[in-house]
Write an enzyme that holds these catalytic residues in place. Structure first.
Site, PDB file in Angstrom:
ATOM      1  N   PRO A  62       0.931  -1.145   0.046  1.00 15.52           N
ATOM      2  CA  PRO A  62       0.296   0.238   0.202  1.00 15.52           C
ATOM      3  C   PRO A  62       1.319   1.281  -0.082  1.00 15.52           C
ATOM      4  O   PRO A  62       0.345   2.726  -0.070  1.00 15.52           O
ATOM      5  CB  PRO A  62      -0.375  -0.119   1.529  1.00 15.52           C
ATOM      6  CG  PRO A  62       0.150  -0.763   1.923  1.00 15.52           C
ATOM      7  CD  PRO A  62       1.012  -1.846   0.826  1.00 15.52           C
ATOM      8  N   ASP A  69       3.904   1.976 -11.270  1.00 15.09           N
ATOM      9  CA  ASP A  69       1.585   2.820 -11.413  1.00 15.09           C
ATOM     10  C   ASP A  69       2.070   3.423  -9.821  1.00 15.09           C
ATOM     11  O   ASP A  69       2.766   3.566  -9.470  1.00 15.09           O
ATOM     12  CB  ASP A  69       1.605   1.584 -10.957  1.00 15.09           C
ATOM     13  CG  ASP A  69       0.131   0.687 -11.951  1.00 15.09           C
ATOM     14  OD1 ASP A  69       0.184   1.229 -12.830  1.00 15.09           O
ATOM     15  OD2 ASP A  69      -0.605   0.139 -11.383  1.00 15.09           O
ATOM     16  N   LYS A 119      -1.872   5.579 -13.581  1.00 19.90           N
ATOM     17  CA  LYS A 119      -2.985   5.913 -14.201  1.00 19.90           C
ATOM     18  C   LYS A 119      -3.346   6.841 -12.859  1.00 19.90           C
ATOM     19  O   LYS A 119      -3.742   6.662 -11.617  1.00 19.90           O
ATOM     20  CB  LYS A 119      -3.716   5.191 -14.100  1.00 19.90           C
ATOM     21  CG  LYS A 119      -3.683   4.286 -14.988  1.00 19.90           C
ATOM     22  CD  LYS A 119      -4.534   2.516 -15.465  1.00 19.90           C
ATOM     23  CE  LYS A 119      -3.887   1.581 -16.040  1.00 19.90           C
ATOM     24  NZ  LYS A 119      -3.691   0.455 -15.401  1.00 19.90           N
ATOM     25  N   GLY A 166       0.771  -1.289  -7.261  1.00 17.96           N
ATOM     26  CA  GLY A 166      -0.186  -1.171  -5.677  1.00 17.96           C
ATOM     27  C   GLY A 166      -0.702  -2.425  -5.350  1.00 17.96           C
ATOM     28  O   GLY A 166      -0.865  -2.990  -5.963  1.00 17.96           O
ATOM     29  N   GLY A 167      -0.347  -2.678  -3.815  1.00 17.07           N
ATOM     30  CA  GLY A 167      -1.110  -3.624  -3.682  1.00 17.07           C
ATOM     31  C   GLY A 167      -1.057  -4.911  -3.618  1.00 17.07           C
ATOM     32  O   GLY A 167      -0.183  -5.131  -4.299  1.00 17.07           O
ATOM     33  N   ASP A 168      -1.613  -5.779  -4.329  1.00 16.58           N
ATOM     34  CA  ASP A 168      -0.936  -7.063  -4.844  1.00 16.58           C
ATOM     35  C   ASP A 168      -2.132  -6.930  -6.126  1.00 16.58           C
ATOM     36  O   ASP A 168      -2.700  -6.116  -6.810  1.00 16.58           O
ATOM     37  CB  ASP A 168      -2.619  -7.728  -3.996  1.00 16.58           C
ATOM     38  CG  ASP A 168      -2.096  -8.910  -4.686  1.00 16.58           C
ATOM     39  OD1 ASP A 168      -1.391 -10.028  -3.980  1.00 16.58           O
ATOM     40  OD2 ASP A 168      -2.811  -9.810  -5.708  1.00 16.58           O
ATOM     41  N   SER A 210      -2.866  -6.059   0.090  1.00 16.28           N
ATOM     42  CA  SER A 210      -3.477  -5.578  -0.234  1.00 16.28           C
ATOM     43  C   SER A 210      -4.100  -4.371   0.182  1.00 16.28           C
ATOM     44  O   SER A 210      -4.172  -4.689   1.341  1.00 16.28           O
ATOM     45  CB  SER A 210      -4.267  -6.388  -0.729  1.00 16.28           C
ATOM     46  OG  SER A 210      -5.820  -5.344  -1.258  1.00 16.28           O
ATOM     47  N   MET A 250     -11.711   2.633  -3.908  1.00 19.57           N
ATOM     48  CA  MET A 250     -12.541   3.037  -5.581  1.00 19.57           C
ATOM     49  C   MET A 250     -13.361   3.033  -5.208  1.00 19.57           C
ATOM     50  O   MET A 250     -14.412   3.676  -6.512  1.00 19.57           O
ATOM     51  CB  MET A 250     -11.901   2.237  -7.160  1.00 19.57           C
ATOM     52  CG  MET A 250     -10.855   1.727  -7.194  1.00 19.57           C
ATOM     53  SD  MET A 250     -10.778   0.906  -9.061  1.00 19.57           S
ATOM     54  CE  MET A 250     -11.051  -0.971  -8.077  1.00 19.57           C
ATOM     55  N   GLY A 310      -3.612   5.774   2.471  1.00 20.43           N
ATOM     56  CA  GLY A 310      -2.839   5.369   3.897  1.00 20.43           C
ATOM     57  C   GLY A 310      -1.580   4.897   3.607  1.00 20.43           C
ATOM     58  O   GLY A 310      -0.777   4.643   2.738  1.00 20.43           O
TER      59      GLY A 310
HETATM   60  N1  SAH Z   1      -4.282  -4.044  -6.073  1.00 16.70           N
HETATM   61  C1  SAH Z   1      -4.644  -2.620  -5.435  1.00 16.70           C
HETATM   62  C2  SAH Z   1      -5.848  -2.242  -5.055  1.00 16.70           C
HETATM   63  C3  SAH Z   1      -5.713  -1.666  -6.792  1.00 16.70           C
HETATM   64  S1  SAH Z   1      -7.483  -0.304  -7.114  1.00 16.70           S
HETATM   65  C4  SAH Z   1      -4.359  -2.996  -4.163  1.00 16.70           C
HETATM   66  O1  SAH Z   1      -4.559  -5.128  -3.502  1.00 16.70           O
HETATM   67  O2  SAH Z   1      -4.544  -2.510  -2.393  1.00 16.70           O
HETATM   68  C5  SAH Z   1      -6.533   1.324  -6.569  1.00 16.70           C
HETATM   69  C6  SAH Z   1      -7.474   1.112  -5.162  1.00 16.70           C
HETATM   70  O3  SAH Z   1      -6.795   0.705  -4.062  1.00 16.70           O
HETATM   71  C7  SAH Z   1      -7.278   2.559  -4.453  1.00 16.70           C
HETATM   72  O4  SAH Z   1      -8.922   3.730  -5.571  1.00 16.70           O
HETATM   73  C8  SAH Z   1      -8.279   3.259  -3.033  1.00 16.70           C
HETATM   74  O5  SAH Z   1      -9.401   1.789  -3.003  1.00 16.70           O
HETATM   75  C9  SAH Z   1      -7.240   2.058  -2.572  1.00 16.70           C
HETATM   76  N2  SAH Z   1      -5.940   1.723  -2.132  1.00 16.70           N
HETATM   77  C10 SAH Z   1      -4.885   1.695  -2.637  1.00 16.70           C
HETATM   78  N3  SAH Z   1      -3.486   2.216  -1.453  1.00 16.70           N
HETATM   79  C11 SAH Z   1      -4.250   2.308  -0.793  1.00 16.70           C
HETATM   80  C12 SAH Z   1      -3.737   3.373   0.499  1.00 16.70           C
HETATM   81  N4  SAH Z   1      -2.115   3.993   0.421  1.00 16.70           N
HETATM   82  N5  SAH Z   1      -4.503   4.504   0.416  1.00 16.70           N
HETATM   83  C13 SAH Z   1      -5.787   4.508   0.580  1.00 16.70           C
HETATM   84  N6  SAH Z   1      -6.239   3.599  -0.713  1.00 16.70           N
HETATM   85  C14 SAH Z   1      -5.445   2.768  -1.474  1.00 16.70           C
END
Ligand code: SAH
Length: 341
Positions: free
Chosen positions: A98, A121, A143, A174-176, A204, A254, A283
């Site tokens: 994150p 990204d 994006k 980002g995330g997973d 994630s 989102m 976050g």
């Molecule tokens: N693959 C990612 C999600 C991608 S969709 C995952 O697993 O986390 C992108 C959305 O993830 C953002 O619109 C928001 O809702 C959330 N997100 C990702 N990183 C974030 C962060 N640091 N703080 C708050 N929301 C986050």
């Protein structure tokens, strides 16, 4: 072993072919070293080694390895071994977590260290990228909501093109990568083109961003399930009913712009008006912020606070648990009262 040597302006002898040692050469150059590459260990005479800070043997120990070790011993030069670059290109699809550097996995950091190209990204942990991937060309394909910088087909193309050119390509998300990340589409594009693709999962935001705000997505006796939903487009009434009927935690990614529709839909589906809701923005950044309310108050509260993407929404009693744990229950009670009156 991790050796911490200042190589700025120091001579480093890299022994290996141009192809197998290109990544190693790039990495030492990035550390400021003056790299002298030699194809053959037998060429590393005393004169070549004299004054060098380090000799690096790339790939399998060839017949000259013993000789090189002895020459280095005589010249008092440290000798280290490094793996050879893969001949064929590969793609490694990485979940970067994150945004906090500490939440990048060890496997992800290892893949970045070996990368020739990194396509990253907006929400990936990008601050330390130049250090994490010292030999790589860094390409921002991020994006912004509503502004698709590089369309998905273009990203798939770039991945395949770089890999077919023999590069180790890292796709950092980002995330997973498989949670609303289109990672599976990128994997499919690679496999279709015959490019080997490995996936390294990431932490994630669906779980970690609530945690950053102190909110557990499950809590014994309170919620024994959580559902992760995309709020990219409004949900149907059937979906609202399913979600409300589950009786567990709902995590929405989102979802800032569709929050009013979601709240109205869950209300129509019978969710209690005083169900706690939290919006956790950005976050793990310095500007992380939590706005808490209830199903009936959160749209007004988020509007007043000007909540923005990226944010994770959490709907469920676990929000109260999280706020209680942090002594924030009074805040929620005040909000509920002020909006009820
Ligand atoms: N693959 C990612 C999600 C991608 S969709 C995952 O697993 O986390 C992108 C959305 O993830 C953002 O619109 C928001 O809702 C959330 N997100 C990702 N990183 C974030 C962060 N640091 N703080 C708050 N929301 C986050």
């Amino acid at each position: 072993m991790h050796l911490d040597i200042d190589l700025a302006d120091r001579r480093v002898i890299v022994v290996g072919t141009e192809q197998t040692s290109r990544r190693v050469v790039a990495r030492y150059r990035a550390a400021g070293a003056v790299v002298d590459r030699q194809d053959d260990a037998a060429r590393c005479t005393q004169a070549v080694l004299d004054g060098a800070a380090l000799a690096v043997l790339v790939g399998d120990p060839s017949s000259g390895a013993g000789m090189l070790r002895e020459a280095c011993g005589r010249a008092g030069v440290l000798l280290v071994r490094e793996a050879a670059a893969l001949e064929a290109g590969t793609v490694t699809l990485i979940g970067g977590g994150p945004g906090a550097l500490g939440l990048l996995t060890l496997d992800a950091a290892a893949a970045l260290r070996e990368a020739d190209v990194v396509l990253y990204d907006r929400l990936a942990p990008t601050e330390a990228l130049a250090e994490l991937a010292p030999a790589a060309e860094l390409v921002d394909v991020g994006k912004l909501p509503g502004h698709h910088r590089v369309p998905q087909a273009g990203i798939n193309d770039l991945l395949v093109r770089h890999a077919l050119a023999g590069h180790h390509v890292v796709r950092l998300k980002g995330g997973d990568p498989f949670v609303f990340g289109r990672g599976s589409e990128e994997l499919a594009a690679c496999l279709e083109a015959g490019v080997p693709c490995r996936v390294i999962p990431g932490v994630s935001s669906a779980i970690s961003v609530p945690a950053a705000a102190g909110i557990p997505v499950t809590h014994r006796g309170v919620s024994h399930l959580f559902t992760v939903v995309s709020g990219h487009a409004p949900l149907s009434d059937a979906e609202h009913e399913h979600l409300a009927g589950l009786g567990g935690t709902i995590v929405v990614l989102m979802g800032v712009s569709t929050l009013p529709q979601l709240v109205a839909g869950l209300g129509r589906a019978g969710m209690r008006a005083d169900m706690p809701v939290a919006v956790v923005e950005r976050g793990y950044s310095a500007s992380q912020r939590t706005t808490a309310g209830t199903l009936s108050s959160i749209v007004t509260a988020a509007g007043a606070a000007r909540c923005q993407s990226p944010a994770v929404l959490v709907i469920g009693e676990v929000v109260r648990v999280g706020l209680d744990l942090q002594g924030g229950a009074a805040q929620l009670a005040r909000l509920t009262e002020s909006l009820a009156s």
